[in-house]
Design a protein around this motif. Structure first.
Motif, PDB file in Angstrom:
ATOM      1  N   PHE A   1      26.350 -83.746 -62.359  1.00  0.00           N
ATOM      2  CA  PHE A   1      26.372 -82.622 -61.674  1.00  0.00           C
ATOM      3  C   PHE A   1      25.637 -82.367 -60.468  1.00  0.00           C
ATOM      4  N   GLY A   2      24.179 -82.673 -60.902  1.00  0.00           N
ATOM      5  CA  GLY A   2      23.307 -82.375 -59.879  1.00  0.00           C
ATOM      6  C   GLY A   2      22.665 -83.496 -58.718  1.00  0.00           C
ATOM      7  N   ARG A   3      23.439 -84.347 -58.636  1.00  0.00           N
ATOM      8  CA  ARG A   3      23.259 -85.610 -58.154  1.00  0.00           C
ATOM      9  C   ARG A   3      22.721 -85.162 -56.634  1.00  0.00           C
TER      10      ARG A   3
ATOM     11  N   GLY B   1      20.406 -75.225 -67.991  1.00  0.00           N
ATOM     12  CA  GLY B   1      20.871 -76.570 -67.772  1.00  0.00           C
ATOM     13  C   GLY B   1      20.221 -77.394 -66.547  1.00  0.00           C
ATOM     14  N   PHE B   2      19.973 -76.378 -65.600  1.00  0.00           N
ATOM     15  CA  PHE B   2      19.271 -77.323 -64.463  1.00  0.00           C
ATOM     16  C   PHE B   2      17.954 -77.807 -64.781  1.00  0.00           C
ATOM     17  N   LEU B   3      17.152 -77.284 -66.020  1.00  0.00           N
ATOM     18  CA  LEU B   3      16.125 -77.872 -66.267  1.00  0.00           C
ATOM     19  C   LEU B   3      16.588 -79.039 -67.382  1.00  0.00           C
ATOM     20  N   LEU B   4      17.517 -78.641 -68.072  1.00  0.00           N
ATOM     21  CA  LEU B   4      17.724 -79.955 -69.080  1.00  0.00           C
ATOM     22  C   LEU B   4      18.352 -81.139 -68.428  1.00  0.00           C
ATOM     23  N   GLY B   5      18.956 -81.006 -67.309  1.00  0.00           N
ATOM     24  CA  GLY B   5      19.573 -82.042 -66.660  1.00  0.00           C
ATOM     25  C   GLY B   5      18.651 -82.405 -65.476  1.00  0.00           C
ATOM     26  N   GLY B   6      18.075 -81.563 -64.693  1.00  0.00           N
ATOM     27  CA  GLY B   6      17.368 -81.929 -63.570  1.00  0.00           C
ATOM     28  C   GLY B   6      15.962 -82.247 -63.771  1.00  0.00           C
ATOM     29  N   HIS B   7      14.975 -81.744 -64.796  1.00  0.00           N
ATOM     30  CA  HIS B   7      13.601 -81.901 -64.668  1.00  0.00           C
ATOM     31  C   HIS B   7      13.202 -83.170 -65.027  1.00  0.00           C
TER      32      HIS B   7
ATOM     33  N   HIS C   1      33.294 -72.708 -67.084  1.00  0.00           N
ATOM     34  CA  HIS C   1      31.841 -73.036 -66.887  1.00  0.00           C
ATOM     35  C   HIS C   1      31.531 -73.697 -65.492  1.00  0.00           C
ATOM     36  N   LYS C   2      32.581 -74.667 -65.417  1.00  0.00           N
ATOM     37  CA  LYS C   2      32.495 -75.431 -63.982  1.00  0.00           C
ATOM     38  C   LYS C   2      32.648 -74.599 -62.893  1.00  0.00           C
ATOM     39  N   GLU C   3      33.609 -73.667 -63.069  1.00  0.00           N
ATOM     40  CA  GLU C   3      33.739 -72.531 -62.061  1.00  0.00           C
ATOM     41  C   GLU C   3      32.651 -71.739 -61.901  1.00  0.00           C
TER      42      GLU C   3
ATOM     43  N   THR D   1      15.041 -97.189 -55.959  1.00  0.00           N
ATOM     44  CA  THR D   1      14.415 -96.930 -56.864  1.00  0.00           C
ATOM     45  C   THR D   1      15.151 -96.316 -57.993  1.00  0.00           C
ATOM     46  N   LEU D   2      16.355 -95.737 -57.826  1.00  0.00           N
ATOM     47  CA  LEU D   2      16.992 -95.178 -58.785  1.00  0.00           C
ATOM     48  C   LEU D   2      17.701 -96.352 -59.705  1.00  0.00           C
ATOM     49  N   ARG D   3      18.087 -97.458 -58.900  1.00  0.00           N
ATOM     50  CA  ARG D   3      18.904 -98.714 -59.606  1.00  0.00           C
ATOM     51  C   ARG D   3      17.555 -99.244 -60.463  1.00  0.00           C
TER      52      ARG D   3
ATOM     53  N   ILE E   1      36.158 -96.771 -67.417  1.00  0.00           N
ATOM     54  CA  ILE E   1      36.153 -95.677 -68.553  1.00  0.00           C
ATOM     55  C   ILE E   1      35.717 -94.271 -67.971  1.00  0.00           C
ATOM     56  N   LEU E   2      34.681 -94.374 -67.325  1.00  0.00           N
ATOM     57  CA  LEU E   2      34.037 -93.090 -66.621  1.00  0.00           C
ATOM     58  C   LEU E   2      35.062 -92.479 -65.660  1.00  0.00           C
ATOM     59  N   ALA E   3      35.335 -93.315 -64.707  1.00  0.00           N
ATOM     60  CA  ALA E   3      35.876 -93.069 -63.669  1.00  0.00           C
ATOM     61  C   ALA E   3      37.654 -92.779 -63.828  1.00  0.00           C
TER      62      ALA E   3
ATOM     63  N   MET F   1      18.204 -84.693 -53.032  1.00  0.00           N
ATOM     64  CA  MET F   1      17.399 -83.784 -51.894  1.00  0.00           C
ATOM     65  C   MET F   1      15.971 -83.877 -52.635  1.00  0.00           C
ATOM     66  N   GLN F   2      15.743 -83.756 -53.794  1.00  0.00           N
ATOM     67  CA  GLN F   2      14.288 -83.448 -54.112  1.00  0.00           C
ATOM     68  C   GLN F   2      13.737 -84.995 -54.024  1.00  0.00           C
ATOM     69  N   LEU F   3      14.191 -85.871 -54.305  1.00  0.00           N
ATOM     70  CA  LEU F   3      13.634 -87.333 -54.015  1.00  0.00           C
ATOM     71  C   LEU F   3      13.123 -87.608 -52.703  1.00  0.00           C
ATOM     72  N   LYS F   4      14.317 -87.253 -51.770  1.00  0.00           N
ATOM     73  CA  LYS F   4      13.940 -87.625 -50.489  1.00  0.00           C
ATOM     74  C   LYS F   4      12.853 -86.687 -49.857  1.00  0.00           C
TER      75      LYS F   4
HETATM   76  C1  HEM Z   1      17.464 -88.175 -60.069  1.00  0.00           C
HETATM   77  C2  HEM Z   1      17.684 -87.300 -60.826  1.00  0.00           C
HETATM   78  C3  HEM Z   1      18.726 -87.301 -61.795  1.00  0.00           C
HETATM   79  C4  HEM Z   1      19.526 -88.504 -62.487  1.00  0.00           C
HETATM   80  C5  HEM Z   1      19.116 -89.731 -62.416  1.00  0.00           C
HETATM   81  C6  HEM Z   1      20.645 -87.876 -63.081  1.00  0.00           C
HETATM   82  C7  HEM Z   1      21.363 -88.496 -64.042  1.00  0.00           C
HETATM   83  C8  HEM Z   1      22.276 -88.167 -65.004  1.00  0.00           C
HETATM   84  C9  HEM Z   1      23.313 -88.882 -65.752  1.00  0.00           C
HETATM   85  C10 HEM Z   1      23.284 -90.564 -66.067  1.00  0.00           C
HETATM   86  C11 HEM Z   1      24.320 -88.182 -66.086  1.00  0.00           C
HETATM   87  C12 HEM Z   1      25.122 -88.494 -67.355  1.00  0.00           C
HETATM   88  C13 HEM Z   1      26.475 -88.248 -66.986  1.00  0.00           C
HETATM   89  C14 HEM Z   1      27.608 -89.034 -67.704  1.00  0.00           C
HETATM   90  O1  HEM Z   1      27.474 -88.474 -68.963  1.00  0.00           O
HETATM   91  O2  HEM Z   1      28.435 -89.648 -67.173  1.00  0.00           O
HETATM   92  C15 HEM Z   1      23.832 -86.604 -65.659  1.00  0.00           C
HETATM   93  C16 HEM Z   1      24.610 -85.699 -66.219  1.00  0.00           C
HETATM   94  C17 HEM Z   1      24.168 -84.249 -65.860  1.00  0.00           C
HETATM   95  N1  HEM Z   1      23.290 -84.095 -64.684  1.00  0.00           N
HETATM   96 FE1  HEM Z   1      22.127 -85.364 -63.789  1.00  0.00          FE
HETATM   97  N2  HEM Z   1      20.797 -86.445 -63.002  1.00  0.00           N
HETATM   98  C18 HEM Z   1      19.504 -86.126 -62.248  1.00  0.00           C
HETATM   99  C19 HEM Z   1      19.238 -84.916 -61.626  1.00  0.00           C
HETATM  100  C20 HEM Z   1      20.194 -83.764 -62.133  1.00  0.00           C
HETATM  101  C21 HEM Z   1      19.827 -82.307 -61.503  1.00  0.00           C
HETATM  102  C22 HEM Z   1      18.903 -82.116 -60.480  1.00  0.00           C
HETATM  103  C23 HEM Z   1      20.740 -81.683 -62.129  1.00  0.00           C
HETATM  104  C24 HEM Z   1      20.633 -80.209 -61.868  1.00  0.00           C
HETATM  105  C25 HEM Z   1      21.592 -79.262 -62.030  1.00  0.00           C
HETATM  106  C26 HEM Z   1      21.627 -82.631 -63.031  1.00  0.00           C
HETATM  107  C27 HEM Z   1      22.520 -81.921 -63.775  1.00  0.00           C
HETATM  108  C28 HEM Z   1      23.368 -82.657 -64.655  1.00  0.00           C
HETATM  109  C29 HEM Z   1      24.426 -82.140 -65.312  1.00  0.00           C
HETATM  110  C30 HEM Z   1      24.564 -80.532 -65.688  1.00  0.00           C
HETATM  111  C31 HEM Z   1      25.059 -83.076 -66.069  1.00  0.00           C
HETATM  112  C32 HEM Z   1      26.025 -82.962 -66.954  1.00  0.00           C
HETATM  113  C33 HEM Z   1      27.361 -83.228 -66.250  1.00  0.00           C
HETATM  114  C34 HEM Z   1      28.882 -83.011 -67.168  1.00  0.00           C
HETATM  115  O3  HEM Z   1      28.628 -83.051 -68.251  1.00  0.00           O
HETATM  116  O4  HEM Z   1      29.841 -82.991 -66.606  1.00  0.00           O
HETATM  117  N3  HEM Z   1      21.087 -83.822 -62.916  1.00  0.00           N
HETATM  118  N4  HEM Z   1      22.854 -86.766 -64.827  1.00  0.00           N
END
Ligand code: HEM
Length: 590
Positions: free
Chosen positions: A539-541, A360-366, A147-149, A428-430, A108-110, A546-549
Motif C-alpha cells: 500500500f505504501g509503495r 500501520g505506517f510504522l509496521l509497513g514502512g519503517h 479500512h481501505k476507504e 537496489t530494491l531488486r 496468484i497475486l494479481a 519517495m523516501q528512497l529517492k
Molecule cells: C521500500 C519500502 C517498502 C517495501 C520494500 C515494501 C514491501 C511490501 C511488501 C512486499 C508487502 C507485502 C504485500 C503482499 O502481501 O502482497 C507490503 C505490504 C504493505 N506495505 Fe509495504 N513496503 C515498503 C514500504 C511501505 C511503506 C512506506 C508503507 C507505509 C504506509 C507500507 C505499507 C504497507 C501496507 C499497509 C501493506 C499491506 C497491504 C495490504 O495488506 O493490502 N509499505 N509492503
C-alpha cells in the motif's frame, strides 16, 4: 454351587501380569495411533522432504539448523527441481506450500486473489501490536473496504507532495547534518550506518504518520549528542568519547543518546514482530513477551503517544480545518469527522481502527525503507562507478541547485525525472530483496501449474530467488502437471539473463528512446517483486519510493561512499525483513 461358580469366574480372569501387559499394549497402540495422526500429512503430488514427513517436528529441525531460515524455505522448490514444494514447519498443522515460479506468483497475486487471500498467519504475527491494521485482514472480510476507504487518500500525489514530502525531506536533511558531524569526527574511518538510517526513517515515517514534534525526533538528539563528543584522539574519561582509531579498517564507535520513551515504545514494534514471527505459536509468544516490563511499558507508552498525537491533531483541525493537515492521522480524523456527520453520530476519534492504521505506517514502512537504504549504502561503496555516474546525473538534473551551490529542494526532487536515479533505486530494491516470502491461504481448492492445492492451505510465495535474483529454475515440463503460465498469458516482462541476474547492475533498467535519442527508465525491463503486486501488494509503495529517492539524492549530493573493506560483505541477517549483517560507511564530503 455358588462357591463353585465364583471359583469358575475367578479362574477365567487373567493374572495381574497379563492384565498389565494388555493395558500396556492397548496404550502403546493408542499412542502409536496418536503419533500417526500427528505426523505431517503431505498433500499428494507436491514434492516434500521424505525424512521430514516421518517425524513429528517435520522440517523444523532442518530449518533450525540452516544458516538462514527463510532462505532455506524459499530454496526448497529448487532443491526438489520443481516450481512448488511443501514443507512441514508449523507443528501439528497442515503443510505449507511454497511457490517460487515468478509467473505463477504474479498470477496468484494479481489475478487469483479470490482463490488466495491473506490468511491467518499475518494476523497471528501482528497480533496484539495492531490487530485492526488492514494488513492483517482478509480481503473478503467485513470491514476491509472501510479500512481501505479510511487510508485511501494517503498515497495520492496530492497528499504525498503536499503533506509527506516536506517531512521526508526534513528527516533526510537531518541525516546529512548528522553524517557531516560524524564524518568530521571519524576522520576518514568507517562508522556504523544502520542505526542512523533506522532512526532517520523512523523520524520520517512518524512525521508522515502522526506528526512527531521536532524536539521529539531521534535525529535531533543524535545530532546534539554527536556534537557534544570530543574530536579524536579522544580525551580520556569523563564524558562521552569517540573510540580511538585502531587500524585502517577499524570502525569508529559513536556512543548513542538514550532514546526517549516515545521512541523506545515505537522501536518495540519490530521487536515484538520478530518475537512472534520466530514462534510456531505467535499468539502465545506475544502474550509471554508482554509479561516482561519492557514490552508492557512500550505498549502503554504507544497508547499514550497516539492519544497525545490525536489531541494535537484535533486542535489543529478544529482551528484550521483541512488546510491545517500535517500528517496521515490528521487526514484520518478529518475523514472520521465527515463520516460521523453524514451518519449523524458522534465521531470516534480514538477508535482502534484509526490507531492501528496509524501504527500501520510504522509496521509497513519503517523497517522496510530503512533496510533498503542500508543495502543501498553498501552497494554504493562496492560500486564506485555507479556512484560516480549517479552523482553526475543528479548534478546534471538539478543544474540550478548545482549553480547556486545548494542542495536540490524537495520540489525539484519530485519534479525532475532522472532515469539513472530510478534505475539505481529499482536495482537496489531488486537485489536487496528485503521481503522474501509473503503468505496467502487458499479459499477453495486450487490448481497451480497443474498441482492440486486443497482449500485452507497456507501458501508462501517467494519474492526473491529463481528468475528474480538468481538464475531461473530449469523446471521439467511434465505433461500431466500442466505448463507454466506463459509469459504472454501473465503479461510478464522478459526474463533476466541468467548469466548476470545476481549482479547489481542499474543499467539493466535503462533503454534507449530512439526517437528522442536519450536513455529512459524502463520499469518493465525484467521481473521484480520488491513491493509484491496485485490488490494486496504494498500500500505504501509510493511513499517508500519517495523516501528512497529523497535519501539517495541528498546523500549522493553530499557524500562520496568509500570502500569499507572487510566490513563491506553482503552477509544477511534475517529479522522482520532481510537486513545486511554489517552496514558501515566511510564518507568523504563532496
Ligand atoms: C521500500 C519500502 C517498502 C517495501 C520494500 C515494501 C514491501 C511490501 C511488501 C512486499 C508487502 C507485502 C504485500 C503482499 O502481501 O502482497 C507490503 C505490504 C504493505 N506495505 Fe509495504 N513496503 C515498503 C514500504 C511501505 C511503506 C512506506 C508503507 C507505509 C504506509 C507500507 C505499507 C504497507 C501496507 C499497509 C501493506 C499491506 C497491504 C495490504 O495488506 O493490502 N509499505 N509492503
Amino acid at each position: 454351587m455358588a462357591m463353585d461358580a465364583s471359583w469358575a469366574w475367578g479362574s477365567l480372569l487373567p493374572s495381574p501380569v497379563v492384565l498389565l501387559a494388555i493395558v500396556c499394549l492397548l496404550s502403546a497402540g493408542l499412542l502409536y495411533q496418536v503419533y500417526l495422526f500427528a505426523l505431517p500429512k503431505p498433500i499428494p503430488g507436491i514434492p516434500y522432504n521424505l525424512h521430514a514427513s516421518k517425524r513429528l517436528m517435520g522440517d523444523i529441525p532442518d530449518v533450525r539448523r540452516s544458516k538462514h531460515m527463510r532462505q532455506w524455505v524459499w530454496s526448497q522448490p529448487r532443491a526438489h527441481r520443481a516450481p512448488l514444494s511443501q514443507v512441514f514447519v508449523l507443528p501439528f498443522r497442515r503443510p505449507t506450500v511454497i511457490v517460487t515460479d515468478y509467473s505463477a506468483v504474479v498470477d496468484i497475486l494479481a489475478r487469483r486473489s479470490r482463490e488466495f487471500d491473506r490468511g491467518q498467519r499475518i494476523r497471528e504475527i501482528v497480533g496484539l501490536i495492531a490487530p485492526e491494521f488492514h494488513f492483517t485482514m482478509e480481503t473478503k472480510e467485513e470491514g476491509f473496504k472501510a479500512h481501505k476507504e479510511l487510508v485511501r487518500d494517503l498515497m495520492t500525489p496530492r497528499f504525498l507532495n503536499e503533506v509527506s514530502s516536506p517531512r521526508i525531506y526534513d528527516a533526510f536533511a537531518a541525516l546529512v547534518h548528522l553524517w557531516h558531524e560524524k564524518s568530521t569526527k571519524a576522520m576518514g574511518q568507517p562508522f556504523c550506518a544502520s542505526h542512523d538510517l533506522y532512526m532517520t526513517t523512523l523520524d520520517s515515517i512518524c512525521s508522515v504518520a502522526f506528526g512527531l514534534d521536532e524536539s521529539k525526533r531521534s535525529l535531533t538528539r543524535e545530532i546534539d549528542h554527536v556534537r557534544s563528543l570530543p574530536m579524536p584522539p579522544a580525551s580520556p574519561a569523563p564524558g562521552p568519547q569517540v573510540s580511538p582509531v585502531i587500524s585502517d579498517a577499524a570502525p569508529v564507535e559513536f556512543s548513542r543518546p538514550e532514546p526517549n520513551p516515545e521512541i523506545e515504545a515505537l522501536l518495540d514494534i519490530p521487536e515484538m514482530l520478530s518475537i512472534s514471527q520466530k514462534s510456531g505459536f505467535p499468539w502465545i509468544a506475544q502474550r509471554l513477551a508482554l509479561l516482561r516490563p519492557k514490552h508492557a511499558r512500550a505498549m502503554r507508552n504507544r497508547q499514550s503517544l497516539i492519544d497525545t498525537q490525536t489531541e494535537n491533531s484535533l486542535k489543529r483541525l478544529f482551528a484550521g480545518g483541512e488546510k491545517e493537515m500535517q500528517c496521515a492521522l490528521d487526514w484520518m480524523l478529518w475523514r472520521e469527522m465527515g463520516k460521523a456527520k453524514k451518519e449523524e453520530r458522534a465521531p470516534d476519534f480514538h477508535s482502534p481502527v484509526i490507531r492501528d492504521e496509524t501504527f500501520g505506517f510504522l509496521l509497513g514502512g519503517h523497517d522496510t525503507s530503512a533496510t533498503v537504504l542500508s543495502w543501498w549504502v553498501k552497494y554504493m561503496a562496492e560500486h564506485p562507478h555507479v556512484q560516480a555516474r549517479l552523482r553526475a546525473e543528479l548534478r546534471n538534473g538539478h543544474s540550478v541547485a548545482m549553480m547556486e551551490g545548494r542542495w536540490p529542494a524537495m520540489e525539484g526532487i519530485i519534479s525532475t525525472h532522472i532515469p539513472y536515479l530510478e534505475a539505481v533505486v529499482q536495482e537496489t530494491l531488486r537485489c536487496a530483496s528485503i521481503v522474501t516470502l509473503i503468505s496467502r491461504t487458499t479459499t477453495q481448492d486450487a490448481q497451480v501449474l497443474g498441482y492440486h492445492i486443497p482449500k485452507d492451505t497456507s501458501i508462501l510465495l517467494s519474492l526473491t530467488g529463481p528468475g528474480l535474483t538468481e538464475p531461473s529454475l530449469d523446471v521439467p515440463t511434465t505433461p500431466n502437471l500442466g505448463t507454466k503460465p506463459s509469459t504472454s498469458q501473465t503479461n510478464s516482462p522478459p526474463p533476466w539473463d541468467n548469466a548476470d541476474v545476481h549482479l547489481f547492475r542499474p543499467e539493466r533498467w535503462l533503454k534507449a528512446d530512439e526517437e528522442k535519442g536519450i536513455e529512459v527508465f524502463d520499469s518493465r525491463a525484467g521481473p521484480i517483486l520488491a513491493f509484491s503486486t496485485g490488490p494486496r501488494g504494498c500500500f505504501g509503495r509510493r511513499l517508500g519510493e519517495m523516501q528512497l529517492k529523497t535519501a539517495v539524492t541528498l546523500l549522493i549530493w553530499n557524500f562520496e561512499f568509500g570502500s569499507t573493506g572487510p566490513l563491506g560483505g553482503m552477509e544477511i541477517k534475517e529479522k522482520f525483513v532481510n537486513m545486511p549483517r554489517d552496514c558501515y560507511v566511510r564518507l568523504k564530503e563532496t
